[in-house]
Design a protein around this motif. Structure first.
Motif, PDB file in Angstrom:
ATOM      1  N   ASN A 152       0.831  -1.212   0.000  1.00 24.66           N
ATOM      2  CA  ASN A 152       0.000   0.000   0.000  1.00 24.66           C
ATOM      3  C   ASN A 152       0.862   1.256   0.000  1.00 24.66           C
ATOM      4  O   ASN A 152       0.545   2.238  -0.697  1.00 24.66           O
ATOM      5  CB  ASN A 152      -0.941  -0.002   1.200  1.00 24.66           C
ATOM      6  CG  ASN A 152      -2.086  -0.993   1.044  1.00 24.66           C
ATOM      7  OD1 ASN A 152      -2.404  -1.417  -0.075  1.00 24.66           O
ATOM      8  ND2 ASN A 152      -2.705  -1.384   2.140  1.00 24.66           N
ATOM      9  N   ARG A 153       1.934   1.255   0.772  1.00 24.89           N
ATOM     10  CA  ARG A 153       2.848   2.404   0.781  1.00 24.89           C
ATOM     11  C   ARG A 153       3.469   2.602  -0.592  1.00 24.89           C
ATOM     12  O   ARG A 153       3.588   3.733  -1.094  1.00 24.89           O
ATOM     13  CB  ARG A 153       3.941   2.202   1.830  1.00 24.89           C
ATOM     14  CG  ARG A 153       3.473   2.402   3.268  1.00 24.89           C
ATOM     15  CD  ARG A 153       4.565   2.069   4.264  1.00 24.89           C
ATOM     16  NE  ARG A 153       5.738   2.940   4.111  1.00 24.89           N
ATOM     17  CZ  ARG A 153       6.885   2.734   4.738  1.00 24.89           C
ATOM     18  NH1 ARG A 153       7.029   1.676   5.532  1.00 24.89           N
ATOM     19  NH2 ARG A 153       7.888   3.557   4.571  1.00 24.89           N
TER      20      ARG A 153
ATOM     21  N   GLU B 258       0.923   3.996  -2.997  1.00 28.63           N
ATOM     22  CA  GLU B 258       0.661   5.412  -2.734  1.00 28.63           C
ATOM     23  C   GLU B 258       1.704   6.279  -3.430  1.00 28.63           C
ATOM     24  O   GLU B 258       1.397   7.346  -3.966  1.00 28.63           O
ATOM     25  CB  GLU B 258       0.690   5.681  -1.227  1.00 28.63           C
ATOM     26  CG  GLU B 258      -0.540   5.199  -0.484  1.00 28.63           C
ATOM     27  CD  GLU B 258      -0.409   5.401   1.024  1.00 28.63           C
ATOM     28  OE1 GLU B 258       0.577   6.052   1.448  1.00 28.63           O
ATOM     29  OE2 GLU B 258      -1.279   4.919   1.760  1.00 28.63           O
TER      30      GLU B 258
ATOM     31  N   PRO C 216       1.137   4.724  -8.012  1.00 24.44           N
ATOM     32  CA  PRO C 216      -0.098   3.948  -8.216  1.00 24.44           C
ATOM     33  C   PRO C 216      -0.050   3.010  -9.418  1.00 24.44           C
ATOM     34  O   PRO C 216      -0.773   2.017  -9.452  1.00 24.44           O
ATOM     35  CB  PRO C 216      -1.159   5.037  -8.419  1.00 24.44           C
ATOM     36  CG  PRO C 216      -0.595   6.248  -7.749  1.00 24.44           C
ATOM     37  CD  PRO C 216       0.882   6.175  -7.965  1.00 24.44           C
TER      38      PRO C 216
END
Length: 295
Positions: free
Chosen positions: A173-174, A177, A180
């Protein structure tokens, strides 16, 4: 070595050829004592630059020799972090992984927080199956650079190997972010969803990626593997046919299709696919059990 040769030529030119050998030796020794710093620095620099030229020409054995000579000349030079790093690169290209790890470790003695060197050493740890040590290096990188994409990606992969799925999700997820559209990050997240048996979520990611890059054979293999786990073997075989059409040298496609055929009791087809995978570089020992089942 180039500067030493030039110095020798100067000695010969500036003095009579009638000088005996002992006197020439005394002169050269005197010159070395009179100008030790300048001569040493010049030689070190020249060796370093010549090594870079050899690396650019893929002359790795010669580059290794030059770097070792330079390091021997000035073992305490602060620039040795770079030289040891280059030496590690050369040794890695030569397949000398243990030597490369040692060189990168020496480089880190000079520059313990150098992110590029930590990443290079971690990559070799990964290549040689030492994931615990790689994990430590990736954590050190992220301590210095919390947004390092390579470290986030690889640490997430290690977490998946360890079945540390929540931690892997945090890193993916990091990463996404920060980027993308990261191909590796999205494919890694799809794999994580599959590992957690969230098959629909995994397919959603892969379907979007295939729409964006419909010529990517790897994505069809990844989707086929999810479909296999969902017991949709016919769909998986369609995807694998497409993957092989796009890239006939993709060993993973033959491996997965061979396993599906074996599950369907189509032993002859399975054996043919396993043998094709072996011809593409998969070790025979890895498929010994499957080949036994094909009899």
């Amino acid at each position: 070595h180039l500067s030493l040769r030039r110095q020798r030529q100067m000695c010969i030119r500036d003095r009579s050829y009638s000088l005996n050998l002992n006197r020439m030796v005394r002169i050269i020794i005197a010159l070395l004592f009179c100008f030790p710093v300048a001569l040493s620095a010049q030689t070190y620099q020249q060796l370093s630059e010549k090594a870079i030229e050899c690396i650019e020409k893929d002359s790795f054995h010669r580059a290794e020799e030059l770097l070792l000579q330079a390091l021997k000349l000035e073992p305490k030079n602060a620039k040795n972090a770079l030289l040891f790093s280059n030496l590690g690169l050369v040794q890695r290209r030569l397949g000398e992984y243990d030597k490369a790890l040692e060189s990168y470790s020496f480089a880190l003695n000079f520059a313990p927080l150098a992110v590029p060197i930590l990443l290079d050493r971690a990559a070799i740890y990964m290549e040689t199956g030492r994931t615990d040590r790689a994990y430590t290096d990736y954590c050190r990188v992220l301590d210095e650079d919390k947004q390092n994409k390579e470290a986030l990606l690889m640490r997430a992969y290690i977490y998946i190997l360890r079945r540390g799925y929540p931690a892997a999700r945090i890193d993916y997820n990091r990463l996404l972010e920060l980027d993308p559209q990261s191909y590796s990050g999205r494919l890694g997240l799809a794999t994580l969803e599959q590992k957690e048996e969230k098959f629909r979520e995994s397919l959603d990611i892969l379907n979007k990626m295939i729409v964006e890059t419909p010529e990517d054979a790897t994505l069809y293999v990844a989707r086929a593997d999810v479909e296999r786990e969902m017991k949709h073997e016919d769909l998986a075989l369609v995807d694998l046919e497409e993957a092989i059409r796009l890239n006939a040298s993709l060993a993973d496609a033959y491996l997965l299709r061979g396993n599906i055929y074996l599950m369907q009791k189509k032993k002859a087809l399975a054996k043919a696919d396993f043998e094709k995978a072996i011809s593409l570089g998969v070790p025979l020992a890895d498929l010994h059990e499957q080949l036994q089942q094909c009899k």
